[in-house]
Motif scaffolding. Structure first.
Motif, PDB file in Angstrom:
ATOM      1  N   SER A  86       0.837  -1.201   0.000  1.00 41.61           N
ATOM      2  CA  SER A  86       0.000   0.000   0.000  1.00 41.61           C
ATOM      3  C   SER A  86       0.867   1.244   0.000  1.00 41.61           C
ATOM      4  O   SER A  86       1.914   1.295   0.633  1.00 41.61           O
ATOM      5  N   THR A 112      -4.328   0.975  -2.263  1.00 39.41           N
ATOM      6  CA  THR A 112      -4.669   0.444  -0.944  1.00 39.41           C
ATOM      7  C   THR A 112      -4.870  -1.055  -1.069  1.00 39.41           C
ATOM      8  O   THR A 112      -5.726  -1.508  -1.854  1.00 39.41           O
ATOM      9  N   VAL A 113      -4.085  -1.793  -0.319  1.00 39.47           N
ATOM     10  CA  VAL A 113      -4.215  -3.255  -0.323  1.00 39.47           C
ATOM     11  C   VAL A 113      -4.967  -3.663   0.944  1.00 39.47           C
ATOM     12  O   VAL A 113      -4.569  -3.304   2.055  1.00 39.47           O
ATOM     13  N   THR A 114      -6.064  -4.367   0.752  1.00 38.35           N
ATOM     14  CA  THR A 114      -6.924  -4.692   1.899  1.00 38.35           C
ATOM     15  C   THR A 114      -6.895  -6.178   2.251  1.00 38.35           C
ATOM     16  O   THR A 114      -6.442  -7.002   1.447  1.00 38.35           O
TER      17      THR A 114
END
Lengths: 114, 114
Positions: A86, A112-114
């Motif tokens: 992210s 954004t890595v979720t």
């Protein structure tokens, strides 16, 4: 005049998914191209740079890779994203035609890595 | 390894005040130094570039100086305006090494208040 484009502008991806960010430059030939990452609360970190088609130098070991299929196109990729990927990704260019080598930046991609 | 430090990390001033932002670097063998401005969520805008042989550069209300021997640069902003509010980054390019790589400081976040 020269312009630099990046897309997408924002991206939300799940952990483990692939990534492809694209950067293109117009109005110049044979530019040096760069990928930087700006993580929250940290400075800009150079990830990759390229002095020509197919010539990629990596600055830090990581989960990412870069390619330069055309003179003015620079692609940042990952096969499987991590949470730590992210950040704000910036592409930049400079020209060897001008000795000064001033760097010019694109608008960036917020990942954004979720 | 080149390290770039910017002081202060944050600064708040009233409109109209003259101000100075500081940048220091550990390796004085630089090719040039570049000052950038970054608005929230945006890419970097190049403000001034100083070659290692130069002592200062001016653009409008901005003046950047370079003292290579002491490893310092300052960015002077005259008659500050609310529109100057942004994060200011300095970056240096070393003489050696390929690809025109820049090492960035972590920035000074400036707020100019009415």
């Amino acid at each position: 005049s020269q312009t630099i484009h990046q897309w997408p502008a924002t991206l939300v991806q799940p952990v483990g998914s692939p990534l492809s960010l694209e950067c293109t430059v117009e109005g110049t030939s044979n530019p040096n191209l760069y990928w930087y990452r700006q993580a929250a609360g940290r400075g800009l970190q150079l990830l990759f740079y390229s002095v020509g088609i197919g010539q990629i130098s990596s600055e830090v070991p990581q989960n990412l890779s870069a390619s330069r299929p055309q003179d003015r196109q620079f692609i940042l990729s990952s096969k499987k994203l991590l949470l730590s990927d992210s950040g704000f990704y910036l592409c930049a260019w400079s020209t060897q035609a001008i000795r000064v080598h001033e760097q010019y930046f694109g608008p960036g991609t917020r990942l954004t890595v979720t | 390894k080149q390290e770039v430090t910017q002081i202060p990390a944050a600064l708040s001033v009233p409109e109209g005040e003259n101000l100075v932002l500081n940048c220091s670097f550990t390796d004085s063998a630089i090719y040039n130094l570049q000052w950038f401005r970054q608005d929230p969520g945006k890419g970097l805008t190049s403000l001034l570039l100083i070659q290692s042989s130069q002592r200062e550069q001016t653009s409008g209300r901005l003046n950047a100086s370079l003292d290579k021997s002491s490893g310092r640069s300052t960015l002077y902003i005259a008659a500050s305006q609310p529109g100057d509010s942004a994060t200011y980054l300095c970056a240096v390019r070393l003489l050696t090494g390929g690809g025109n790589k820049l090492t960035f400081g972590t920035g000074t976040q400036l707020k100019v208040e009415l």
